[in-house]
Motif scaffolding. Structure first.
Motif, mmCIF file in Angstrom:
data_model
loop_
_atom_site.group_PDB
_atom_site.id
_atom_site.type_symbol
_atom_site.label_atom_id
_atom_site.label_comp_id
_atom_site.label_asym_id
_atom_site.label_seq_id
_atom_site.Cartn_x
_atom_site.Cartn_y
_atom_site.Cartn_z
ATOM 1 N N TYR A 198 -16.684 -1.959 9.829
ATOM 2 C CA TYR A 198 -16.822 -1.443 8.469
ATOM 3 C C TYR A 198 -18.194 -0.760 8.384
ATOM 4 N N GLY A 201 -12.056 -5.898 2.480
ATOM 5 C CA GLY A 201 -11.944 -5.630 3.915
ATOM 6 C C GLY A 201 -10.582 -5.992 4.481
ATOM 7 N N VAL A 212 -8.224 -3.176 3.788
ATOM 8 C CA VAL A 212 -8.470 -2.077 4.734
ATOM 9 C C VAL A 212 -7.829 -2.410 6.085
ATOM 10 N N THR A 256 -14.965 3.820 8.566
ATOM 11 C CA THR A 256 -14.388 2.664 9.252
ATOM 12 C C THR A 256 -13.837 3.119 10.596
ATOM 13 N N PHE A 290 -7.248 3.446 -2.017
ATOM 14 C CA PHE A 290 -7.115 2.054 -2.448
ATOM 15 C C PHE A 290 -7.326 2.014 -3.959
ATOM 16 N N HIS A 303 0.817 -1.221 0.000
ATOM 17 C CA HIS A 303 0.000 0.000 0.000
ATOM 18 C C HIS A 303 0.849 1.269 0.000
ATOM 19 N N TYR A 335 -9.057 9.082 1.092
ATOM 20 C CA TYR A 335 -9.498 8.973 2.487
ATOM 21 C C TYR A 335 -8.406 9.509 3.407
ATOM 22 N N LEU A 395 -6.859 8.720 7.129
ATOM 23 C CA LEU A 395 -6.786 7.727 8.188
ATOM 24 C C LEU A 395 -6.104 8.377 9.388
ATOM 25 N N ILE A 446 -11.196 5.843 9.551
ATOM 26 C CA ILE A 446 -11.021 6.237 8.145
ATOM 27 C C ILE A 446 -12.195 7.134 7.802
ATOM 28 N N ALA A 483 -13.090 -1.538 -1.798
ATOM 29 C CA ALA A 483 -11.858 -2.129 -1.271
ATOM 30 C C ALA A 483 -12.164 -3.394 -0.470
ATOM 31 N N VAL A 488 -15.551 1.222 1.641
ATOM 32 C CA VAL A 488 -14.387 2.035 1.290
ATOM 33 C C VAL A 488 -14.207 1.886 -0.218
ATOM 34 N N HIS A 537 -6.649 -3.808 -4.802
ATOM 35 C CA HIS A 537 -7.224 -4.098 -3.483
ATOM 36 C C HIS A 537 -8.724 -4.360 -3.556
#
Ligand code: 3IX
Length: 197
Positions: free
Chosen positions: A117, A86, A89, A156, A73, A56, A127, A129, A147, A84, A121, A77
């Motif tokens: 979740y 899970g 993530v 998230t 993402f 990533h 995003y 984080l 997120i 995306a 995403v 992914h």
């Protein structure tokens, strides 16, 4: 029964050499200021390693609260179409938690990771984080992360328990793995009990 074949497709992403743990600890002492990216855990780290083409390549900075990253993402992914996976993530959140160790100044590893979740995403979508230390009790670091999308909606949330370890944890990984015993039961690891048939 299918015979197990070792995965030899990605020799460039082989695990770190033991000396890298010591290199990594040394970076605690020279962790950069808030406006500079924190060093990756190591060049091939799945979460943040710049030399891992399958990773990533997360870039993380710290702020007054903890650490944060801006991340998208992409099609590597994907889980459900345009969403995306899970697990991807979770990978990124686990890695983000690993960056909080710069603010702790000690080595620690994930013992427990829990993710809500709240909304999909989306791929190719920016995003933010964020992660911070909720509390510490001895070796136990209780960590939290979110997120959020560009509309400030949290999609998230995550909590983690990291346990502080000494450097031998990384220098003798095979020994540690073979020393593993049956898991201890912890209340916060238990989901709802299934009714007996
Ligand atoms: C982030 C680390 C970076 C390090 C970098 C170093 C070198 C650079 C090179 C490589 C690194 C590259 C990349 C990694 C970077 C980031 C990735 C993110 C982080 C990870 O991805 S890292 C990998 C996944 N991770 C593991 O591979 C851990 C496997 N695991 C173990 O190796 C052991 O499990 C260990 C050592 C963790 C603990 O073993 P242990 O024997 O020392 O601990 P024990 O079981 O005694 O528990 C102690 C106390 O925690 C309580 N406790 C336990 N579980 C609980 C729960 N769920 N809820 C509430 N309390 C709980 C107990 O009740 C007890 O409490 P009390 O002390 O009060 O009795």
């Amino acid at each position: 029964m299918t015979e197990h074949t070792p995965n030899t497709n990605t020799p460039e992403t082989a695990g770190p050499e033991p000396f890298e743990a010591e290199d990594w600890i040394r970076t605690f002492a020279v962790a950069p200021p808030e406006h500079v990216d924190l060093p990756p855990h190591h060049p091939h780290c799945l979460g943040c390693g710049p030399a891992n083409p399958h990773g990533h390549q997360l870039r993380v900075r710290r702020d007054a609260h903890g650490v944060y990253a801006h991340h998208s993402f992409d099609s590597r992914h994907v889980g459900a179409p345009a969403i995306a996976h899970g697990g991807a993530v979770a990978t990124v959140l686990d890695d983000l938690f690993g960056f909080l160790l710069y603010t702790v100044g000690e080595l620690a590893v994930t013992r427990h990771l829990a993710i809500d979740y709240l909304a999909p995403v989306l791929l190719d979508t920016p995003y933010t984080l964020r992660s911070h230390i909720h509390s510490r009790a001895g070796r136990k670091l209780h960590l939290r992360a979110t997120i959020e999308n560009n509309h400030a909606h949290v999609v998230t949330t995550a909590t983690a328990l990291f346990l502080i370890v000494d450097i031998d944890h990384f220098l003798t990984p095979r020994h540690n793995a073979s020393a593993a015993t049956a898991p201890t039961t912890h209340e916060d690891q238990q989901g709802p009990q299934m009714d007996s048939p």
